[in-house]
Design an enzyme around this catalytic site. Structure first.
Site, short mmCIF file in Angstrom:
data_model
loop_
_atom_site.label_atom_id
_atom_site.label_comp_id
_atom_site.label_asym_id
_atom_site.label_seq_id
_atom_site.Cartn_x
_atom_site.Cartn_y
_atom_site.Cartn_z
N ASP A 1 -0.18 0.11 -4.00
CA ASP A 1 -0.46 1.46 -3.53
C ASP A 1 0.82 2.23 -3.24
O ASP A 1 1.92 1.67 -3.27
CB ASP A 1 -1.36 1.42 -2.27
CG ASP A 1 -0.85 0.46 -1.20
OD1 ASP A 1 0.30 0.00 -1.30
OD2 ASP A 1 -1.60 0.18 -0.26
N ASN B 1 -8.28 -2.37 10.17
CA ASN B 1 -9.70 -2.02 9.99
C ASN B 1 -10.30 -2.74 8.78
O ASN B 1 -11.38 -2.40 8.32
CB ASN B 1 -9.87 -0.50 9.84
CG ASN B 1 -9.13 0.06 8.64
OD1 ASN B 1 -8.54 -0.69 7.86
ND2 ASN B 1 -9.16 1.36 8.47
N HIS C 1 -8.85 -2.92 5.75
CA HIS C 1 -8.53 -2.36 4.44
C HIS C 1 -7.60 -3.27 3.66
O HIS C 1 -6.83 -4.04 4.22
CB HIS C 1 -8.00 -0.92 4.53
CG HIS C 1 -6.62 -0.71 5.02
ND1 HIS C 1 -6.28 0.32 5.88
CD2 HIS C 1 -5.46 -1.37 4.79
CE1 HIS C 1 -4.99 0.29 6.12
NE2 HIS C 1 -4.46 -0.74 5.48
C1 GLP Z 1 -0.72 -0.58 4.88
C2 GLP Z 1 -0.78 -0.98 3.40
C3 GLP Z 1 -1.53 -2.26 3.21
C4 GLP Z 1 -1.07 -3.28 4.22
C5 GLP Z 1 -1.44 -2.81 5.59
C6 GLP Z 1 -1.04 -3.78 6.70
O1 GLP Z 1 -1.64 0.39 5.25
N1 GLP Z 1 -1.31 0.00 2.55
O2 GLP Z 1 -1.36 -2.72 1.87
O3 GLP Z 1 -1.66 -4.52 3.97
O4 GLP Z 1 -0.84 -1.56 5.85
O5 GLP Z 1 0.27 -3.59 7.05
P1 GLP Z 1 1.09 -4.53 7.99
O6 GLP Z 1 1.45 -5.73 7.17
O7 GLP Z 1 2.31 -3.73 8.38
O8 GLP Z 1 0.21 -4.86 9.15
#
Ligand code: GLP
Length: 248
Positions: free
Chosen positions: A73, A142, A144
């Site tokens: 992304d 959440n 995702h």
């Molecule tokens: C972002 C990314 C995700 C990632 C998530 C968790 O929103 N788009 O791909 O997995 O955050 O991030 P973190 O590893 O900093 O908790």
């Protein structure tokens, strides 16, 4: 749709062990398919794993020279040289330190004037490469994956332009100067794209994600918890640290 029950859950003692374990799994997959397409992820979670992959590369244990990469992304809109862009993140944390041919590095283009066409072309490029051998995923608070936010809409989307939820904007504002600087949209591989990967490797760290980890593994399969769809994938490995596994 039936559950495959084939999630391989590995519980490690801490962030460092999670990172090493995941790096080893990815390095093994790269060594098995050195000319394959591999999917990478951003966020704070993979930073340690990427450091471990760089160390392995410097020790001659993994070679990136034949790979094609696709990132999950990118924010939209964002300039590539913004240090919060995922393009910048990947170069800084991994790609500048290994022997990847950058002409085969693919990240949705946050600078495009036509994000919808960009998403369509991105999906076609993934299909043209014959599918992703292994897709790395983090996990949003959440539930995702990529930027596939909870929705009632189902799991059928390919790479697409999405609106970020307030919870994600709040979670990610720590990286930007002000909340207003956080882009409100993103381009993300869809759930359909992710589910087409031959193997999925997810890494999760920290107590704040313990509940959502339990929900994704043991809860119902629902687009309201996007990661729960992984229960339907035939080859998923989830590497957790002890804290992230504490509600299982
Ligand atoms: C972002 C990314 C995700 C990632 C998530 C968790 O929103 N788009 O791909 O997995 O955050 O991030 P973190 O590893 O900093 O908790």
């Amino acid at each position: 749709m039936t559950k495959t029950n084939s999630m391989n859950v590995i519980i490690t003692k801490d962030y460092d062990e999670m990172s090493l374990r995941a790096a080893q799994i990815m390095a093994d997959a790269i060594n098995e398919t050195p000319n394959g397409c591999f999917g990478f992820a951003t966020g704070s979670t993979p930073v340690g794993m990427y450091k471990a992959l760089i160390d392995m590369h410097l020790a001659g244990k993994v070679d990136f020279s034949g790979l094609t990469t696709f990132n999950l992304d990118e924010y939209y809109p964002i300039q590539k040289d913004n240090d919060q862009s995922y393009d910048f993140f990947m170069r800084d944390n991994l790609f500048n330190h290994v022997n990847l041919d950058k002409s085969r590095m693919n990240i949705p283009n946050g600078e495009t004037d036509d994000p919808v066409a960009c998403c369509r072309a991105y999906e076609q490029a993934i299909e043209a490469c014959g599918g992703i051998e292994m897709q790395l995923l983090g996990l949003g608070l959440n539930g995702h994956i990529g930027f596939n936010e909870p929705t009632a809409e189902g799991f059928s989307r390919a790479t697409n332009l999405v609106d970020l939820t307030d919870s994600t904007i709040q979670a990610n504002k720590r990286f930007f100067e002000t909340e207003a600087d956080v882009p409100k949209k993103a381009m993300t591989m869809g759930i359909k794209t992710i589910m087409h990967a031959k193997k999925v490797l997810m890494i999760v760290s920290g107590a704040s994600k313990a509940e959502i980890v339990n929900t994704l593994i043991n809860g119902p399969i629902t687009p309201l918890v996007p990661a729960s769809v992984l229960q339907l994938h035939h080859d998923v490995t989830i590497v957790l640290d002890k804290d992230a596994a504490s509600a299982l």
